[in-house]
Scaffold this motif. Sequence first.
Motif, PDB file in Angstrom:
ATOM      1  N   UNK A 172     -56.685  11.009 -58.230  1.00  0.00           N
ATOM      2  CA  UNK A 172     -57.638  11.970 -58.783  1.00  0.00           C
ATOM      3  C   UNK A 172     -56.902  13.191 -59.350  1.00  0.00           C
ATOM      4  N   UNK A 173     -55.876  13.622 -58.658  1.00  0.00           N
ATOM      5  CA  UNK A 173     -55.087  14.789 -59.089  1.00  0.00           C
ATOM      6  C   UNK A 173     -54.380  14.506 -60.405  1.00  0.00           C
ATOM      7  N   UNK A 174     -53.820  13.313 -60.531  1.00  0.00           N
ATOM      8  CA  UNK A 174     -53.043  12.970 -61.712  1.00  0.00           C
ATOM      9  C   UNK A 174     -53.910  12.499 -62.890  1.00  0.00           C
ATOM     10  N   UNK A 175     -54.962  11.753 -62.605  1.00  0.00           N
ATOM     11  CA  UNK A 175     -55.752  11.141 -63.681  1.00  0.00           C
ATOM     12  C   UNK A 175     -56.931  12.001 -64.127  1.00  0.00           C
ATOM     13  N   UNK A 176     -57.240  13.030 -63.359  1.00  0.00           N
ATOM     14  CA  UNK A 176     -58.230  14.057 -63.730  1.00  0.00           C
ATOM     15  C   UNK A 176     -59.581  13.499 -64.165  1.00  0.00           C
ATOM     16  N   UNK A 177     -60.240  12.679 -63.332  1.00  0.00           N
ATOM     17  CA  UNK A 177     -61.594  12.251 -63.693  1.00  0.00           C
ATOM     18  C   UNK A 177     -62.535  13.454 -63.698  1.00  0.00           C
ATOM     19  N   UNK A 178     -63.473  13.457 -64.625  1.00  0.00           N
ATOM     20  CA  UNK A 178     -64.361  14.607 -64.800  1.00  0.00           C
ATOM     21  C   UNK A 178     -65.810  14.190 -64.617  1.00  0.00           C
ATOM     22  N   UNK A 179     -66.664  15.187 -64.406  1.00  0.00           N
ATOM     23  CA  UNK A 179     -68.093  14.947 -64.363  1.00  0.00           C
ATOM     24  C   UNK A 179     -68.597  14.546 -62.990  1.00  0.00           C
ATOM     25  N   UNK A 180     -69.896  14.323 -62.929  1.00  0.00           N
ATOM     26  CA  UNK A 180     -70.531  13.954 -61.662  1.00  0.00           C
ATOM     27  C   UNK A 180     -70.140  12.536 -61.262  1.00  0.00           C
TER      28      UNK A 180
END
Length: 356
Positions: free
Chosen positions: A194-202
């Motif tokens: 999550x830190x590296x791939x930076x998924x966004x949104x709900x």
Amino acid sequence: MSLQRKLRYAVLGIGRMGSRHAQNIAYRTPRAELVSICDPRPTSLTWAEKHLPSDIRVYQDSKTLFNEGGDEIDAVLIASETGSHASLAIEAMRAGKHVLLEKPISIDLETSRTVVEETKKFPDLKVMVGFSRRFDESYRSVKEMIDQGKLGEPHLIKSATNDQHDPSGFFVSYASASGGIFIDCGIHDIDLARWYLSPQGIKQVKRVFALGHNIQHPELAKYDDVDNGVGVVEFENGKILVVHVNRTMNHGHDCFTEVFGKEGKVVVNGNPQLNRVEIRDTHGVRTESTPTYYERFREAFVNEVNEFTDVVLDNKPLPVSCEDALEATKIATALTHSFKSGQPVYFSSDGQPILV
């Protein structure tokens, strides 16, 4: 000249990790002071007498600590059995204390949500879940490379947390209260992704799938757990995490991560060397491996408590939020459910795993 204020800590739980955290606060955190510890086990208190400052206060239950010694502390570090993390964190917040909590928040998702909701009632308190790899210099270097665009867009992560085989059977008894291998071990790799791939949104995750089996510890089956697990996480942005967790390595603790970007790839800890010593003998040329996670991440744990101390004393933003920890728990819970059911787990439009 006035003395600089120190953050006064109590450590709750003086076991495998709590004992190390207590020593880090007492001896390796200049802006902190270890005031008290709390643990119901006589063996832990005996250890503390030998290894911690002689003037610390000792308690056997958290209620007594907060009632009798609460005025003497500003923050707690919680490193108790995983199943008690949530209740102790809530108790500490209600007592007005900042909280540094060992991962995970809890062994189940709903209890983890309860803790995150509780933090919203205390906006003046700093509450952080300690994902140690975010405080490791090598993993931080990779994050900087990603942010600077040196790898191009990262799209795939392969990450592994492989513990050394313990023939004593410790992990069998530990499994009954750990939440399972994906929550206990895999949550580190999930947080990194999550830190590296930076998924966004709900809705950050599309679906997950997991498999597992027992190679060294068939007894784990009675807890619906395994000593080897593999999971695949497909994020909503199309990026992928492949995670392998196990407790069966004979050579030592083997924790590594591969990050694939459009323009390049990096590997962290591809060779789990204990140090820079090469042994040259009748076996050839070889190095020794880190025996446990602590030898690998010793300095990261020191960085973690020092930075949390600075966050509180200087009123800085948290480097990792409880919401981050909750998102990682959602994914780990979904992987656990997938392993047990043999089916993929999809996420709803509001970002929740559909556990059916």
